[in-house]
Design a protein around this motif. Structure first.
Motif, PDB file in Angstrom:
ATOM      1  N   SER A 155       0.790  -1.226   0.000  1.00 50.99           N
ATOM      2  CA  SER A 155       0.000   0.000   0.000  1.00 50.99           C
ATOM      3  C   SER A 155       0.825   1.280   0.000  1.00 50.99           C
ATOM      4  N   ASP A 156       2.134   1.223  -0.259  1.00 47.08           N
ATOM      5  CA  ASP A 156       2.949   2.429  -0.288  1.00 47.08           C
ATOM      6  C   ASP A 156       2.556   3.256  -1.516  1.00 47.08           C
ATOM      7  N   LEU A 157       1.894   4.399  -1.273  1.00 48.65           N
ATOM      8  CA  LEU A 157       1.366   5.205  -2.376  1.00 48.65           C
ATOM      9  C   LEU A 157       2.478   5.844  -3.211  1.00 48.65           C
ATOM     10  N   GLU A 158       3.676   5.975  -2.649  1.00 50.16           N
ATOM     11  CA  GLU A 158       4.795   6.529  -3.400  1.00 50.16           C
ATOM     12  C   GLU A 158       5.404   5.486  -4.341  1.00 50.16           C
ATOM     13  N   ARG A 159       4.937   4.262  -4.227  1.00 54.46           N
ATOM     14  CA  ARG A 159       5.447   3.166  -5.047  1.00 54.46           C
ATOM     15  C   ARG A 159       4.280   2.455  -5.720  1.00 54.46           C
ATOM     16  N   PRO A 160       3.781   3.012  -6.825  1.00 52.48           N
ATOM     17  CA  PRO A 160       2.623   2.416  -7.493  1.00 52.48           C
ATOM     18  C   PRO A 160       2.961   1.065  -8.098  1.00 52.48           C
ATOM     19  N   PRO A 161       1.954   0.209  -8.277  1.00 48.06           N
ATOM     20  CA  PRO A 161       2.192  -1.114  -8.852  1.00 48.06           C
ATOM     21  C   PRO A 161       2.508  -1.025 -10.341  1.00 48.06           C
ATOM     22  N   GLU A 216       6.640  -7.665  -7.774  1.00 40.89           N
ATOM     23  CA  GLU A 216       6.651  -6.506  -6.884  1.00 40.89           C
ATOM     24  C   GLU A 216       7.538  -6.755  -5.657  1.00 40.89           C
ATOM     25  N   HIS A 217       7.673  -8.033  -5.291  1.00 38.91           N
ATOM     26  CA  HIS A 217       8.498  -8.384  -4.133  1.00 38.91           C
ATOM     27  C   HIS A 217       8.984  -9.809  -4.285  1.00 38.91           C
ATOM     28  N   GLN A 218      10.217 -10.068  -3.823  1.00 46.02           N
ATOM     29  CA  GLN A 218      10.766 -11.413  -3.790  1.00 46.02           C
ATOM     30  C   GLN A 218      11.139 -11.752  -2.364  1.00 46.02           C
ATOM     31  N   SER A 219      10.714 -12.927  -1.920  1.00 44.03           N
ATOM     32  CA  SER A 219      11.059 -13.347  -0.557  1.00 44.03           C
ATOM     33  C   SER A 219      12.391 -14.073  -0.490  1.00 44.03           C
ATOM     34  N   PRO A 271       9.001  -3.909  -0.896  1.00 45.97           N
ATOM     35  CA  PRO A 271       8.036  -4.079  -1.978  1.00 45.97           C
ATOM     36  C   PRO A 271       7.929  -2.841  -2.860  1.00 45.97           C
ATOM     37  N   ARG A 272       7.928  -3.077  -4.178  1.00 41.28           N
ATOM     38  CA  ARG A 272       7.740  -2.048  -5.197  1.00 41.28           C
ATOM     39  C   ARG A 272       8.851  -1.001  -5.240  1.00 41.28           C
ATOM     40  N   SER A 273       9.964  -1.261  -4.580  1.00 41.25           N
ATOM     41  CA  SER A 273      11.063  -0.295  -4.606  1.00 41.25           C
ATOM     42  C   SER A 273      12.061  -0.587  -5.706  1.00 41.25           C
ATOM     43  N   ALA A 274      11.905  -1.732  -6.390  1.00 41.99           N
ATOM     44  CA  ALA A 274      12.894  -2.169  -7.371  1.00 41.99           C
ATOM     45  C   ALA A 274      12.196  -2.818  -8.552  1.00 41.99           C
TER      46      ALA A 274
END
Length: 268
Positions: A3-9, A59-62, A76-79
């Protein structure tokens, strides 16, 4: 969902519309919300007979993986965490290592074009801004000549989120854009152009080497290299040979290196 609005999907439909077209290398683009590893997803698809040109991004890797068994973790969604399937069936096995050098070139070229920052490549397959790591590439062979190529690019990673002091991101470097769709589309276009030229030339290193020399952050530098057996050597990185090995001039003579962990040494 994140839900980080600065990082859209990422918008999978928009990416497909821009990149999956008749005659394009890219045949399918899937966006996953969360996965252990995009490389593992694409490798499984390759073994199941998937066609060349599959792109999987998450969007994310564990359990993201880097070179030498290292982990790759980002918020999440930073890369951009992306893997692609390539099947260079016409390229001789001896020339396949050049694929691992071609991909960071594509990433650096894309970042330079749309991000307007001076990205360069560190042998064998990192992308740097000065000596700060922006991106890493992991190439794995599967199913004969098939290759899974994964790349991770830090896009909006913040200073407080850096996994180590040497990391950076497009945002931290004040790039012209941090829109992940724009950056991913640019990388995939640069990769498709270089890959198709290289494959059409039967993997000829001449299609890669001039640009690699131009954008290399390693050639000409004093380096310390940790070899796979745990030993070290120091010298000046001079060039690449026809097999893509790094030629390092040492006091004992030139050493061609097929693998190793390179540290750039500073000169006083």
């Amino acid at each position: 969902m994140f839900s980080d609005l600065e990082r859209p999907p990422l918008d999978a439909r928009f990416l497909r519309g821009r990149l999956v077209r008749p005659g394009s290398l890219w045949t399918q683009i899937d966006v996953l919300d969360d996965t252990e590893s995009t490389n593992a997803v694409v490798a499984a698809a390759a073994l199941a007979g998937a066609s060349e040109g599959l792109v999987v991004t998450a969007e994310h890797q564990s359990s993201g993986r880097g070179r030498l068994g290292r982990t790759w973790t980002t918020p999440p969604r930073s890369a951009l965490l992306t893997s692609v399937l390539l099947r260079p069936t016409a390229v001789a096995a001896a020339r396949l290592p050049w694929l691992g050098l071609l991909v960071p070139l594509a990433v650096a070229a894309a970042v330079r074009r749309v991000g307007e920052i001076p990205a360069r490549v560190k042998w064998p397959n990192d992308v740097l801004v000065e000596d700060r790591k922006l991106a890493g590439i992991l190439l794995e062979r599967v199913d004969g000549p098939a290759a899974v190529v994964g790349f991770g690019i830090n896009v909006t990673l913040r200073e407080s989120e850096k996994p180590h002091p040497g990391a950076t991101s497009l945002a931290l470097e004040k790039a012209a854009t941090t829109d992940r769709v724009t950056v991913l589309a640019a990388v995939l276009r640069e990769l498709a152009t270089r890959y198709q030229t290289w494959a059409d030339a039967d993997g000829d290193p001449a299609t890669i080497l001039p640009e690699y020399r131009e954008l290399s952050a390693t050639l000409g530098r004093l380096v310390r290299v940790e070899l796979p057996d745990g030993t070290f050597l120091e010298g000046r990185a001079r060039d690449l040979d026809n097999d893509g090995r790094l030629l390092v001039d040492t006091p004992g003579g030139a050493r061609p290196l097929a693998a190793g962990d390179v540290t750039h040494l500073r000169t006083s």
